[in-house]
Design an enzyme around this catalytic site. Structure first.
Site, PDB file in Angstrom:
ATOM      1  N   MET A   1       0.860  -1.154   0.000  1.00 49.14           N
ATOM      2  CA  MET A   1       0.000   0.000   0.000  1.00 49.14           C
ATOM      3  C   MET A   1       0.899   1.207   0.000  1.00 49.14           C
ATOM      4  SD  MET A   1      -0.996   2.477   2.490  1.00 49.14           S
ATOM      5  CE  MET A   1       0.371   2.285   3.491  1.00 49.14           C
ATOM      6  N   PRO A   2       0.791   2.211  -0.670  1.00 47.47           N
ATOM      7  CA  PRO A   2      -0.249   2.569  -1.620  1.00 47.47           C
ATOM      8  C   PRO A   2       0.064   2.112  -3.048  1.00 47.47           C
ATOM      9  CG  PRO A   2       1.174   4.441  -1.274  1.00 47.47           C
ATOM     10  CD  PRO A   2       1.685   3.338  -0.371  1.00 47.47           C
ATOM     11  N   LEU A   3      -0.959   2.155  -3.865  1.00 48.45           N
ATOM     12  CA  LEU A   3      -0.815   1.960  -5.302  1.00 48.45           C
ATOM     13  C   LEU A   3      -1.039   3.318  -5.945  1.00 48.45           C
ATOM     14  CD1 LEU A   3      -0.586   0.263  -7.877  1.00 48.45           C
ATOM     15  CD2 LEU A   3      -3.047  -0.183  -7.685  1.00 48.45           C
ATOM     16  N   THR A  71      -4.268   4.950  -4.201  1.00 40.73           N
ATOM     17  CA  THR A  71      -5.106   4.036  -3.428  1.00 40.73           C
ATOM     18  C   THR A  71      -4.282   3.610  -2.228  1.00 40.73           C
ATOM     19  OG1 THR A  71      -6.191   3.261  -5.450  1.00 40.73           O
ATOM     20  CG2 THR A  71      -6.432   1.890  -3.480  1.00 40.73           C
TER      21      THR A  71
END
Length: 126
Positions: A1-3, A71
């Protein structure tokens, strides 16, 4: 995380795109994202596939517009999000000369169990 998904008009050099990804990653680590948590996708678009409002909300945008969608896990405060927006815009302005008006950022927050980093496992699920 994150993308992180980064969309921009076709025509920027490889070194420009590499620097953009580095600057965004640096801002994310400053915001508390762990080192080595770097997953970024750069998409280039021809002019006929890249549409935007040049004056929405009174912000003057140019064809140098960069759209960044992040994201990441939910749970950060509004102040943390605002600080991240400012940090990314400032880093891109100072690092590659992009105008802050041309930095569009969208955050998508998800629960931790919505990630699998490999092996078919939900590494963050409890």
């Amino acid at each position: 995380m994150p993308l992180v998904r980064i969309d921009l008009r076709r025509g920027k050099s490889v070194s420009y795109r590499e620097e953009v990804t580095r600057l965004i990653y640096d801002a994310l680590t400053e915001a508390g994202v762990p080192e080595d948590d770097r997953f970024q996708i750069v998409n280039e678009h021809n002019a006929d596939n890249f549409y935007y409002s040049p004056k929405y909300l009174g912000i003057e945008r140019t064809d140098d517009l960069i759209i960044i969608q992040i994201t990441w896990n939910e749970g950060r405060s509004l102040d943390q999000k605002k600080a991240l927006y400012k940090c990314i815009a400032d880093r891109l302005t100072n690092g590659v000369g992009i105008r802050s008006e041309d930095v569009f950022i969208n955050l998508v927050e998800v629960k931790k169990e919505n990630w699998s980093f490999g092996n078919g496992e939900a590494q963050y699920a409890k």
